[in-house]
Design a protein around this motif. Sequence first.
Motif, PDB file in Angstrom:
ATOM      1  N   GLN A 425      19.419  17.265 -41.349  1.00 11.43           N
ATOM      2  CA  GLN A 425      18.169  17.915 -41.751  1.00 11.43           C
ATOM      3  C   GLN A 425      17.008  16.933 -41.671  1.00 11.43           C
ATOM      4  OE1 GLN A 425      17.857  18.700 -45.955  1.00 11.43           O
ATOM      5  NE2 GLN A 425      18.253  16.597 -46.490  1.00 11.43           N
ATOM      6  N   TYR A 426      15.811  17.476 -41.810  1.00  9.98           N
ATOM      7  CA  TYR A 426      14.597  16.669 -42.003  1.00  9.98           C
ATOM      8  C   TYR A 426      13.739  17.472 -42.971  1.00  9.98           C
ATOM      9  CZ  TYR A 426      10.638  13.596 -40.783  1.00  9.98           C
ATOM     10  OH  TYR A 426       9.614  12.694 -40.814  1.00  9.98           O
ATOM     11  N   GLU A 427      13.663  16.998 -44.207  1.00 11.91           N
ATOM     12  CA  GLU A 427      12.984  17.757 -45.258  1.00 11.91           C
ATOM     13  C   GLU A 427      11.487  17.905 -44.971  1.00 11.91           C
ATOM     14  OE1 GLU A 427      14.037  15.941 -48.981  1.00 11.91           O
ATOM     15  OE2 GLU A 427      16.094  16.686 -48.901  1.00 11.91           O
ATOM     16  N   PRO A 428      10.793  18.805 -45.705  1.00  8.64           N
ATOM     17  CA  PRO A 428       9.385  19.110 -45.415  1.00  8.64           C
ATOM     18  C   PRO A 428       8.518  17.870 -45.238  1.00  8.64           C
ATOM     19  CG  PRO A 428      10.214  20.629 -47.052  1.00  8.64           C
ATOM     20  CD  PRO A 428      11.310  19.639 -46.815  1.00  8.64           C
ATOM     21  N   HIS A 429       7.723  17.892 -44.166  1.00  7.43           N
ATOM     22  CA  HIS A 429       6.875  16.756 -43.815  1.00  7.43           C
ATOM     23  C   HIS A 429       5.738  17.238 -42.913  1.00  7.43           C
ATOM     24  CE1 HIS A 429       9.676  17.272 -40.481  1.00  7.43           C
ATOM     25  NE2 HIS A 429       8.747  16.726 -39.708  1.00  7.43           N
ATOM     26  N   ALA A 465      17.382  25.907 -38.710  1.00  8.44           N
ATOM     27  CA  ALA A 465      16.079  26.487 -38.391  1.00  8.44           C
ATOM     28  C   ALA A 465      14.955  25.479 -38.635  1.00  8.44           C
ATOM     29  CB  ALA A 465      15.837  27.740 -39.223  1.00  8.44           C
ATOM     30  N   THR A 466      13.822  25.700 -37.976  1.00 14.11           N
ATOM     31  CA  THR A 466      12.600  24.956 -38.272  1.00 14.11           C
ATOM     32  C   THR A 466      11.746  25.860 -39.156  1.00 14.11           C
ATOM     33  OG1 THR A 466      12.689  23.878 -36.104  1.00 14.11           O
ATOM     34  CG2 THR A 466      10.592  23.777 -37.299  1.00 14.11           C
ATOM     35  N   VAL A 467      11.481  25.431 -40.380  1.00 12.14           N
ATOM     36  CA  VAL A 467      10.747  26.285 -41.314  1.00 12.14           C
ATOM     37  C   VAL A 467       9.424  25.634 -41.701  1.00 12.14           C
ATOM     38  CG1 VAL A 467      12.836  27.363 -42.227  1.00 12.14           C
ATOM     39  CG2 VAL A 467      11.940  25.320 -43.343  1.00 12.14           C
ATOM     40  N   PHE A 468       8.412  26.477 -41.892  1.00 13.97           N
ATOM     41  CA  PHE A 468       7.084  26.031 -42.297  1.00 13.97           C
ATOM     42  C   PHE A 468       6.880  26.500 -43.734  1.00 13.97           C
ATOM     43  CE2 PHE A 468       7.218  26.074 -37.776  1.00 13.97           C
ATOM     44  CZ  PHE A 468       6.349  25.098 -37.341  1.00 13.97           C
ATOM     45  N   THR A 469       6.958  25.559 -44.663  1.00 17.68           N
ATOM     46  CA  THR A 469       7.031  25.917 -46.080  1.00 17.68           C
ATOM     47  C   THR A 469       5.729  26.473 -46.640  1.00 17.68           C
ATOM     48  OG1 THR A 469       6.594  23.586 -46.602  1.00 17.68           O
ATOM     49  CG2 THR A 469       8.891  24.302 -46.591  1.00 17.68           C
ATOM     50  N   ALA A 473       7.194  30.535 -42.834  1.00 14.64           N
ATOM     51  CA  ALA A 473       7.631  30.985 -41.512  1.00 14.64           C
ATOM     52  C   ALA A 473       8.912  30.252 -41.134  1.00 14.64           C
ATOM     53  CB  ALA A 473       6.552  30.707 -40.474  1.00 14.64           C
ATOM     54  N   ALA A 474       9.692  30.855 -40.260  1.00 18.01           N
ATOM     55  CA  ALA A 474      10.940  30.244 -39.793  1.00 18.01           C
ATOM     56  C   ALA A 474      11.096  30.481 -38.297  1.00 18.01           C
ATOM     57  CB  ALA A 474      12.139  30.811 -40.548  1.00 18.01           C
ATOM     58  N   VAL A 475      11.501  29.432 -37.586  1.00 18.51           N
ATOM     59  CA  VAL A 475      11.758  29.511 -36.144  1.00 18.51           C
ATOM     60  C   VAL A 475      13.190  29.050 -35.921  1.00 18.51           C
ATOM     61  CG1 VAL A 475      11.106  28.671 -33.869  1.00 18.51           C
ATOM     62  CG2 VAL A 475       9.339  29.015 -35.612  1.00 18.51           C
ATOM     63  N   TRP A 476      13.976  29.864 -35.235  1.00 19.26           N
ATOM     64  CA  TRP A 476      15.398  29.560 -35.066  1.00 19.26           C
ATOM     65  C   TRP A 476      15.662  28.909 -33.718  1.00 19.26           C
ATOM     66  CZ3 TRP A 476      17.757  30.156 -39.554  1.00 19.26           C
ATOM     67  CH2 TRP A 476      17.166  31.030 -40.476  1.00 19.26           C
ATOM     68  N   PRO A 477      16.573  27.933 -33.670  1.00 21.69           N
ATOM     69  CA  PRO A 477      16.856  27.225 -32.416  1.00 21.69           C
ATOM     70  C   PRO A 477      17.402  28.155 -31.349  1.00 21.69           C
ATOM     71  CG  PRO A 477      17.834  26.085 -34.304  1.00 21.69           C
ATOM     72  CD  PRO A 477      17.384  27.428 -34.784  1.00 21.69           C
ATOM     73  N   LYS A 478      16.917  27.970 -30.129  1.00 19.29           N
ATOM     74  CA  LYS A 478      17.450  28.692 -28.978  1.00 19.29           C
ATOM     75  C   LYS A 478      17.410  27.744 -27.787  1.00 19.29           C
ATOM     76  CE  LYS A 478      17.067  32.919 -26.234  1.00 19.29           C
ATOM     77  NZ  LYS A 478      16.301  34.155 -25.971  1.00 19.29           N
ATOM     78  N   LYS A 479      18.541  27.471 -27.237  1.00 13.16           N
ATOM     79  CA  LYS A 479      18.660  26.477 -26.168  1.00 13.16           C
ATOM     80  C   LYS A 479      17.731  26.779 -24.998  1.00 13.16           C
ATOM     81  CE  LYS A 479      22.148  24.071 -23.369  1.00 13.16           C
ATOM     82  NZ  LYS A 479      23.572  24.039 -22.979  1.00 13.16           N
ATOM     83  N   GLY A 480      17.028  25.737 -24.550  1.00 12.05           N
ATOM     84  CA  GLY A 480      16.152  25.882 -23.394  1.00 12.05           C
ATOM     85  C   GLY A 480      14.764  26.371 -23.709  1.00 12.05           C
ATOM     86  N   THR A 481      14.474  26.627 -24.995  1.00 12.73           N
ATOM     87  CA  THR A 481      13.134  27.067 -25.384  1.00 12.73           C
ATOM     88  C   THR A 481      12.396  25.935 -26.082  1.00 12.73           C
ATOM     89  OG1 THR A 481      13.695  27.883 -27.604  1.00 12.73           O
ATOM     90  CG2 THR A 481      14.048  29.399 -25.751  1.00 12.73           C
ATOM     91  N   HIS A 500       6.307  21.302 -42.242  1.00 13.57           N
ATOM     92  CA  HIS A 500       7.529  21.961 -41.766  1.00 13.57           C
ATOM     93  C   HIS A 500       8.757  21.103 -42.034  1.00 13.57           C
ATOM     94  CE1 HIS A 500       6.189  19.295 -38.550  1.00 13.57           C
ATOM     95  NE2 HIS A 500       7.434  19.278 -38.089  1.00 13.57           N
ATOM     96  N   ALA A 501       9.909  21.683 -41.781  1.00 12.42           N
ATOM     97  CA  ALA A 501      11.182  20.999 -42.046  1.00 12.42           C
ATOM     98  C   ALA A 501      12.240  21.487 -41.079  1.00 12.42           C
ATOM     99  CB  ALA A 501      11.626  21.256 -43.484  1.00 12.42           C
ATOM    100  N   ALA A 502      13.238  20.625 -40.848  1.00 10.65           N
ATOM    101  CA  ALA A 502      14.423  21.011 -40.073  1.00 10.65           C
ATOM    102  C   ALA A 502      15.541  21.297 -41.073  1.00 10.65           C
ATOM    103  CB  ALA A 502      14.830  19.903 -39.115  1.00 10.65           C
ATOM    104  N   CYS A 503      15.976  22.537 -41.143  1.00  8.91           N
ATOM    105  CA  CYS A 503      17.004  22.931 -42.111  1.00  8.91           C
ATOM    106  C   CYS A 503      18.354  22.294 -41.780  1.00  8.91           C
ATOM    107  CB  CYS A 503      17.166  24.457 -42.120  1.00  8.91           C
ATOM    108  SG  CYS A 503      15.703  25.315 -42.724  1.00  8.91           S
ATOM    109  N   PRO A 504      19.195  22.085 -42.793  1.00  6.71           N
ATOM    110  CA  PRO A 504      20.526  21.515 -42.548  1.00  6.71           C
ATOM    111  C   PRO A 504      21.322  22.352 -41.553  1.00  6.71           C
ATOM    112  CG  PRO A 504      20.050  21.549 -44.898  1.00  6.71           C
ATOM    113  CD  PRO A 504      18.960  22.334 -44.230  1.00  6.71           C
ATOM    114  N   VAL A 505      22.016  21.673 -40.666  1.00  9.71           N
ATOM    115  CA  VAL A 505      22.874  22.358 -39.697  1.00  9.71           C
ATOM    116  C   VAL A 505      24.174  22.733 -40.405  1.00  9.71           C
ATOM    117  CG1 VAL A 505      24.113  22.162 -37.518  1.00  9.71           C
ATOM    118  CG2 VAL A 505      21.855  21.089 -37.779  1.00  9.71           C
ATOM    119  N   LEU A 506      24.425  24.029 -40.519  1.00  2.00           N
ATOM    120  CA  LEU A 506      25.638  24.491 -41.210  1.00  2.00           C
ATOM    121  C   LEU A 506      26.839  24.429 -40.276  1.00  2.00           C
ATOM    122  CD1 LEU A 506      27.073  25.703 -43.633  1.00  2.00           C
ATOM    123  CD2 LEU A 506      26.252  27.964 -42.939  1.00  2.00           C
TER     124      LEU A 506
END
Length: 534
Positions: A425-429, A465-469, A473-481, A500-506
Amino acid sequence: MMFCRCCFVLILLFTWSSAHNDFFTSIGQMTDLLFMEKDLVSSLKDYIRAEEHKLEQIKKWADRLDVLSSAATQDPEGFLGHPVNAFKLIKRLNTEWRELESLVLTDMSDAFISNLTIQRQNFPNDDDQTGAAKALMRLQDTYQLDTNIISTGELPGSSSVASLTVDDCYDLGKVAYSEADYYHTKLWMVQALKQLDQGETSGLVDAVTVLDYLSYSVYQQGQLERALGFTKRLLELDPTHQRANGNLKYFEYQLSKQKKAEATEEAEGRHRTVSRGRPDDYLPERRKYEQLCRGDGIRMTPRRQSRLFCRYYDNNRHPRYVIGPVRQEDEWDHPRIVRYHNIVSDKEMEKVKELAKPRLRRATVHDPQTGKLTTAHYRVSKSAWLGAFEHPVVDKINQRIEDITGLDVTTAEDLQVANYGVGGQYEPHFDFGRKDEPDAFEELGTGNRIATWLLYMSDVPAGGATVFTDIRAAVWPKKGTAVFWYNLYPSGEGDYRTRHAACPVLVGNKWVSNKWIHERGQEFRRRCGLQETD
């Protein structure tokens, strides 16, 4: 065969010599550990085969002599009356038994132990195990997972199942206990006790030990009655347990005092509140951040949705995209966040990963106090920097970013490739330097980070996900985008909505690459606004 295996070990040593720490922060590098373990298993099997061959030789020798000695002892004088038998007896006792002794004393484990000793230098250490344990607890909290779900391995989005034993659950509880995290200590010790009660056996831990940890952890959370209950159960199993006997009297005394105090407070109309949940931490927006990671609380209203569109985009008829425009999708309106689809090919992404993987190091953050880069516990990933000169693919990606965004990338930072670890993850920054960070990016001499280009180089089955606290808002990973947004207003002021932040990879292996574009060179590409928030 063993020589080849040693060469392989030496190659691994060279590759990992400067980067074998913090394994838990990169799934990509952890794959090397699987191959190392596979090599160790192969070496172990070689050792087993050597031991089996040795025992087979000894067994054949023993069987042969058993038959011979049985026949000889029937008529010892008659047997030794034959001069050949007499000679062979002396020869066996003088020579062959010494050879057998040498065979028995031969240590067949030398090759395996040598291999293991060399490879042990590249094993994960206690910090890695602690980091991985904390990652599981982070996933547990962020995605509100029950300990039983994690223990059985039935995670959402996972196609495989991997379970935790009693010992594993106990070890997780011990890690939490060593951090004075009694909330998670209780959860994992309860799970360990549950699996013991269900009949699972353990050679390392018993119910008495688990109950000892449990009683203290719930006591630390202010749950005296539960602490007393666990202590009584412990004493049923081990009536002579010294600490438990002392705790029993103490808990009974404290519980008596508590009930008297509660009766007094109730009579006076006051009510005591006891916190039994997770302790507060340094991140004030923790709950909002975790909620968005789960896909809850996103402010995507029908009205906002109606303002978001998909289109073919050629950046004002750019020569490269007039005939083949890119697909652009609006992810958010204010601030504007757009996604570009199929922007990089699989072949290009694999090349970027290949270039980055040997150079991955623990990801750093900008320290506002020192102005330097440093590691941080709230950023769990490894990263590498790739310059345009290092490979044509990197240069081509940089040029593509410039063509699509219309911004000058010659003053941008190198392409940063990141691979997230266990619960990465990368917490809000903020990506940009704030006013209280006057020295931010001063060394670069290219101004503040005006915009961010974030390329997803893998799909993530769950989490990540990449979230904007601030804007929820939330943006979900999609390969090649790739996702793009401006960090600064046209006036040059920071847009605090872009936190924004990078949510933990489950579940899965998350690869991304960032391009941070700076102010210098954009003077005539993005005109300055007259108002602060223009």
